[in-house]
Design an enzyme around this catalytic site. Structure first.
Site, PDB file in Angstrom:
ATOM      1  N   SER A 192       0.835  -1.199   0.000  1.00 34.33           N
ATOM      2  CA  SER A 192       0.000   0.000   0.000  1.00 34.33           C
ATOM      3  C   SER A 192       0.876   1.257   0.000  1.00 34.33           C
ATOM      4  CB  SER A 192      -0.875  -0.058   1.245  1.00 34.33           C
ATOM      5  OG  SER A 192      -0.932   1.173   1.887  1.00 34.33           O
ATOM      6  N   LYS A 193       0.279   2.332  -0.505  1.00 32.43           N
ATOM      7  CA  LYS A 193       1.003   3.601  -0.460  1.00 32.43           C
ATOM      8  C   LYS A 193       0.452   4.442   0.680  1.00 32.43           C
ATOM      9  CE  LYS A 193       2.594   4.335  -5.220  1.00 32.43           C
ATOM     10  NZ  LYS A 193       3.485   3.235  -5.174  1.00 32.43           N
ATOM     11  N   ARG A 194      -0.553   3.904   1.366  1.00 28.88           N
ATOM     12  CA  ARG A 194      -1.181   4.676   2.444  1.00 28.88           C
ATOM     13  C   ARG A 194      -0.182   4.925   3.563  1.00 28.88           C
ATOM     14  NH1 ARG A 194      -5.532   1.561   3.731  1.00 28.88           N
ATOM     15  NH2 ARG A 194      -5.029   2.099   5.894  1.00 28.88           N
ATOM     16  N   GLN A 195      -0.106   6.189   3.935  1.00 29.98           N
ATOM     17  CA  GLN A 195       0.920   6.610   4.881  1.00 29.98           C
ATOM     18  C   GLN A 195       0.951   5.792   6.173  1.00 29.98           C
ATOM     19  OE1 GLN A 195       0.953  10.764   5.398  1.00 29.98           O
ATOM     20  NE2 GLN A 195       2.455  10.731   7.022  1.00 29.98           N
TER      21      GLN A 195
END
Ligand code: GLU
Length: 511
Positions: A273-276
């Site tokens: 995921s690229k979610r922080q």
């Protein structure tokens, strides 16, 4: 020791070239680390370059944040943006500026070279036309590519378009003229040789209408001018590499070496995921993963030392790092493994160092450091150290040490094979025992254990119906260290009275 790069006969110069878009993705930590290890292993130079040509993605404060995360992790740069003692940004190195937005004149000069040699051309197509084109290509199931309409404009047409744009106050973009024939081979140090048909490559944009270069253009100009010998970056950049190689060729420059690092995957093998919240290095550090543990964990994302060793200090990583031992297959971000590794690192810390590291977490949970002795914190750490996975878990599992009295429930005080009446009686007996036991006994979990067990035998009681209410009464927790350890520790930090009050709370509840 300085090794020469066999291809160029020059010392290694490796760069980490992030786009400052806010937080530091764990994948970026890996790229930064591998560049750093490659440089340090061969006595070369580690360089930081900020790729901020996409101004719409730029987030203020990103560079300072990046530098601070890198510093915490022990990843150093010999050249590039840096912070001085007073916290001001400065630059190290002779190849600057190291921030792309400060290099616009350099790109301007170099794009002219490509325009002059007809390796680049102005494109006046509107975004509406390009959208239309894309739609048509999609409908025909063709790859979305620019149709090169502006590539063959005559001198007059070009002059006409330029005049038209000037009057309208618009800027054309500049595209790369990809050779229409032949193939480009990427010789990757990890993935091996990969061939691309030039005819299938898009005439990508080199200079955007805002005058800024695209990543594809700036990266080549900068890697060349900064004399980069190795480009170590994520696998997602492989499809861009033929474009970069063709740009080197158009300039007549010797390309760098390329080494692409395998994708980082979730445990179910899906793309990370690229979610922080899931992947930001800052969040891992804030959760209480030690920098050394995080570095050790990240080093093994794709790099395989080919031995049984799993725990590596930075010095060991530098000594052993080798691009030849980087795998092609995706590397799984296994947080269970990270927890294990972090626990290993926690165990190697001294109790007093761990107290320092844990302080922010306890403070955040409202623990008043002035109220307790350092010895007390160290004793608490000593109890939890063996099982602790991350520092952020600490306030919750140790909260009963900092409460006047823990919250307990009458039912839970009673051991499964006992009853409230006996439990109450046993707590009273324990109070009697603790009232007369010497400090020396109360402060030593071992002596306390001997004393309490002798007492149980003497009164012909069973262990469970004494030790369970003692442990639960002291902690209010279903699980905790042994009753002797928690009692001795509470005695050390809060005194005999508090031990007695905890037992009294149980007695009162069972009345
Ligand atoms: N600026 C690119 C990024 O943000 C770097 C790619 C490269 O290393 O060439 O990942």
């Amino acid at each position: 020791m300085t090794d020469l790069n066999p291809q160029t006969n020059k010392p290694t110069r490796a760069r980490f070239a992030p786009s400052p878009t806010g937080f530091v993705h764990i994948g970026s930590v890996r790229t930064a680390l591998f560049n750093f290890l490659l440089a340090r292993h061969s006595g070369g130079t580690s360089i930081l370059r900020i790729e901020d040509t996409d101004q719409s993605r730029f987030v203020d404060g990103s560079v300072a944040n990046l530098l601070s995360v890198m510093k915490t992790l022990g990843i150093e740069f010999d050249e590039g943006p840096s912070v001085d003692e007073s916290g001001n940004l400065k630059e190290l190195g002779d190849f600057g500026p190291y921030t792309q937005s400060a290099r616009l004149d350099i790109y301007k000069k170099h794009i002219q070279t490509l325009l002059d040699s007809k390796n680049a051309y102005y494109c006046f197509c509107s975004s509406e036309r390009l959208d239309e084109l894309r739609k048509e290509q999609m409908a025909l199931k063709q790859p979305a590519m620019y149709d090169r309409l502006c590539r063959n404009l005559s001198e007059e047409e070009l002059a006409g378009k330029q005049e038209e744009f000037k009057v309208a106050g618009k800027n054309a973009v500049i595209r790369f003229a990809v050779p229409l024939e032949g193939e480009t081979v990427v010789n990757d140090l990890v993935f091996g040789d990969m061939k691309y048909q030039n005819a299938l490559l898009d005439d990508h944009v080199l200079i955007k209408s805002d005058g800024f270069p695209t990543y594809h253009f700036a990266v080549v100009v900068d890697d060349h001018l900064m004399q980069i010998t190795h480009v170590v970056r994520g696998e997602e950049w492989i499809p861009s590499t033929p474009k970069h190689l063709l740009t080197y060729k158009a300039f007549g420059w010797e390309p760098t070496q390329f080494a692409h690092m395998p994708l980082i995957l979730n445990p179910d093998k899906s793309k990370l995921s690229k979610r922080q919240g899931d992947v930001a290095a800052e969040d891992f550090l804030n959760k209480g993963y030690l920098p050394e543990a995080l570095i050790n964990f990240v080093a093994l994302l794709g790099w395989n030392p080919k031995t049984e060793q799993e725990i590596f200090s930075m010095e060991e990583l530098i000594a052993q790092f080798d691009l030849a031992k980087v795998n092609k297959s995706g590397a799984v971000l296994d947080t269970v493994k990270l927890d294990w590794m972090n626990a290993e690192y926690i165990r190697t810390q001294t109790n007093s160092d761990l107290v320092e590291l844990a302080k922010p977490y306890w403070l955040e949970a409202g623990v008043d450091f002035n109220k307790y002795s350092n010895e007390y914190f160290e004793a608490i750490i000593a109890l939890e150290k063996e099982r602790l996975k991350k520092l952020s878990d600490l306030p919750d599992i140790t909260k009963y040490f900092f409460e006047e009295l823990p919250k307990i429930e009458a039912e839970k005080l009673v051991w499964k094979k006992s009853n409230p009446k006996d439990t109450k009686h046993n707590l009273v007996l324990l109070q009697d025992l603790f009232r007369i036991s010497d400090d020396e006994v109360m402060l030593s979990s071992q002596k306390l254990e001997e004393t309490v067990k002798a007492f149980i035998a003497e009164h012909e009681l069973d262990n469970g119906s004494v030790l369970w209410p003692l442990r639960y009464g002291m902690t209010g927790e279903d699980k905790s260290p042994s009753p002797f350890e928690v009692t001795a520790t509470i005695f050390l930090g809060l005194g005999r009275e508090n031990v007695m009050s905890r037992l009294q709370q149980g007695i009162d509840l069972l009345a």
